[in-house]
Design a protein around this motif. Structure first.
Motif, PDB file in Angstrom:
ATOM      1  N   GLY A 166       7.250  23.174 -29.818  1.00 53.60           N
ATOM      2  CA  GLY A 166       6.381  23.637 -30.892  1.00 53.60           C
ATOM      3  C   GLY A 166       6.858  24.948 -31.499  1.00 53.60           C
ATOM      4  O   GLY A 166       7.529  25.746 -30.847  1.00 53.60           O
ATOM      5  N   ALA A 189      -3.788  25.975 -29.144  1.00 49.18           N
ATOM      6  CA  ALA A 189      -2.933  26.577 -30.171  1.00 49.18           C
ATOM      7  C   ALA A 189      -3.516  27.886 -30.674  1.00 49.18           C
ATOM      8  O   ALA A 189      -2.790  28.857 -30.932  1.00 49.18           O
ATOM      9  N   ASN A 227      -1.246  23.722 -24.049  1.00 49.70           N
ATOM     10  CA  ASN A 227      -2.415  22.870 -23.829  1.00 49.70           C
ATOM     11  C   ASN A 227      -3.217  23.436 -22.677  1.00 49.70           C
ATOM     12  O   ASN A 227      -2.689  24.162 -21.824  1.00 49.70           O
ATOM     13  N   SER A 260       2.357  23.214 -40.849  1.00 51.05           N
ATOM     14  CA  SER A 260       1.169  23.498 -40.046  1.00 51.05           C
ATOM     15  C   SER A 260       1.558  24.150 -38.726  1.00 51.05           C
ATOM     16  O   SER A 260       2.452  23.673 -38.032  1.00 51.05           O
ATOM     17  N   LYS A 305      -0.772  24.493 -36.446  1.00 48.59           N
ATOM     18  CA  LYS A 305      -1.854  23.955 -35.600  1.00 48.59           C
ATOM     19  C   LYS A 305      -3.120  24.807 -35.702  1.00 48.59           C
ATOM     20  O   LYS A 305      -3.250  25.673 -36.546  1.00 48.59           O
ATOM     21  N   SER A 348      -9.206  26.524 -28.884  1.00 43.56           N
ATOM     22  CA  SER A 348      -8.132  25.530 -28.872  1.00 43.56           C
ATOM     23  C   SER A 348      -6.912  26.169 -28.215  1.00 43.56           C
ATOM     24  O   SER A 348      -6.743  27.389 -28.241  1.00 43.56           O
ATOM     25  N   ALA A 380      -6.884  24.468 -39.421  1.00 40.69           N
ATOM     26  CA  ALA A 380      -5.515  24.753 -38.985  1.00 40.69           C
ATOM     27  C   ALA A 380      -4.955  25.958 -39.730  1.00 40.69           C
ATOM     28  O   ALA A 380      -5.441  26.334 -40.795  1.00 40.69           O
TER      29      ALA A 380
END
Length: 432
Positions: free
Chosen positions: A345, A64, A399, A54, A56, A62, A92
């Motif tokens: 990530g 991501a 984020n 994934s 994200k 969002s 996702a």
């Protein structure tokens, strides 16, 4: 013709190599596979996804999703690969791992400006321009070499990080600013608990479910200062009340009394929009962290921008070591990218590789570096890891908490996130 060396063929290294090559510069990509693999890798391909398939969320509202949209504007090979081999995963972006890495491997190997050198790198040249993107499991001779360039105390091999929440999500009906014994300038947000609240919190904490650690993620030694809060709590009901939750030197201005226990939040960034839970290194599963830590009254509506983690992760102290273009302050011809640079990530690593590759070429040509505005997700992320005001640095993923706030107050979170995304994408439409 001059060339640029890229060390590491993961997501960041592959992105960096292709950015450089597409700008007409020769690349020597040094990759240790197939001669050696880390314990996490199973194939000899580049850009291998090892923990999850994934990538994200895809939604633009969002963090991501915004990150990925920004990457598309740079022609990201990871985004091209992902869109070629995506599999159904709701909202996702998930991929077939083998097809994903095969696509990127072929893209790199078939580029006429890229030469692959299959060897185990152990040296970084002070001559020429190099992008170091060797990933979170960097060890051996290369780790020793990186330690020399970074001064050994600025290279970590284990990530033991506490959760991070947004300041605006803290309930200040319960919380208050203060430093112990009135020292300092009210640097901490204090989240008090009475005896009943603390006992409930302690009970749920010691019974919460921990995440599984693979063998290569387990530390050889867990130092007392990095002890997971849930393990410390199991030593006795008052163990954390006399440790990270000690209330000494603090009085709740609402009651005039010392609380039974206090969770302190420490500023995480220069803007003061993010705060970390002091002493809350944890290996609890993410949903459990949300459930248990929300039992702290002041954090009942907390918005978690990063959950606590404990895993094997080589990374440098980027705020102290790196310039805003991802080059070393001491050796500006050497760039760092990927998780080694302190981003967390898959796509965050790839994005840092894009920018490191572009800036390596700009350095070669004597041009000004590309430093994206901090209201973009890539700009905010790289701005965070190179912010020299950040103390006790731990890696960070994309984020919305790291972006500067909007000029207007938008209460609805989804609407606020969409507005933050539109602000960034408008700039990309006009400038890139």
């Amino acid at each position: 013709m001059e060339k640029i060396t890229v060390i590491g063929g993961g997501l960041a290294g592959s992105e960096a190599a292709l950015q450089i090559a597409n700008m007409g510069v020769l690349v020597e990509l040094v990759e240790m596979k197939p001669k050696k693999r880390t314990p996490a890798h199973k194939s000899d391909n580049f850009a291998e996804l090892v923990c999850s398939n994934s990538l994200k969320a895809s939604r633009i509202d969002s963090a991501a999703g915004l990150l990925k949209q920004e990457m598309r504007t740079f022609g990201s090979v990871c985004m091209k690969a992902a869109e070629t081999c995506s599999v159904a995963a709701g909202g996702a972006l998930a991929v077939d791992r083998d097809i994903f890495s095969d696509y990127i491997t072929k893209s790199v190997k078939n580029h006429p400006n890229i030469t692959i050198k299959n060897e185990i790198a152990s040296k970084i040249s002070k001559e020429g321009i190099t992008v170091v993107a060797t990933g979170p499991l960097t060890d051996g001779g290369l780790a020793e070499e990186i330690a020399k360039f970074c001064e050994s105390e600025n290279l970590s091999f284990y990530d033991a990080a506490a959760p991070i929440v947004t300041k605006e999500s803290v309930d200040f009906e319960s919380a208050f600013f203060a430093s112990r014994y009135g020292k300092g300038t009210d640097d901490y947000i204090n989240c008090p608990m009475n005896k009943e609240e603390y006992e409930l919190f302690h009970k749920e904490l010691i019974n919460a479910e921990s995440a599984f650690l693979s063998e290569f993620d387990k530390p050889i030694t867990v130092y007392e200062g990095c002890m997971p809060i849930e393990i410390l709590a199991k030593r006795g009901e008052d163990s954390i009340r006399f440790g990270p939750l000690k209330p000494v030197g603090l009085r709740d201005p609402k009651t005039g009394h010392r609380p039974w226990a206090v969770v302190q939040l420490r500023r995480e960034n220069a803007e003061g929009s993010l705060y970390n839970l002091v002493g809350f290194q944890t290996n609890l599963k993410f949903p459990e962290q949300k459930r248990v830590f929300s039992l702290i009254p002041a954090l009942k509506n907390a918005e978690f921008m990063r959950y606590g983690v404990m895993h094997r992760n080589s990374f440098i102290n980027s705020p102290k070591l790196l310039n805003s273009d991802l080059s070393l302050k001491k050796y500006p011809n050497i760039f760092f990218a990927g998780q080694l640079s302190g981003v967390e990530g898959y796509m965050e690593s790839a994005a840092s590789g894009i920018i490191a590759g572009i800036n390596a070429v700009r350095k070669l040509k004597g041009e000004q570096p590309l430093v994206l505005p901090k209201f973009t997700m890539i700009g905010a992320l790289l701005g965070y890891i190179t912010d020299n005001t950040v103390e006790n640095f731990q890696p960070m993923g994309a984020n919305f908490g790291i972006l500067p706030p909007l000029g207007e107050k938008i209460k609805d979170k989804r609407e606020r996130y969409m507005a933050l995304s539109q602000r960034s994408l408008k700039w990309f439409d006009e400038e890139i």
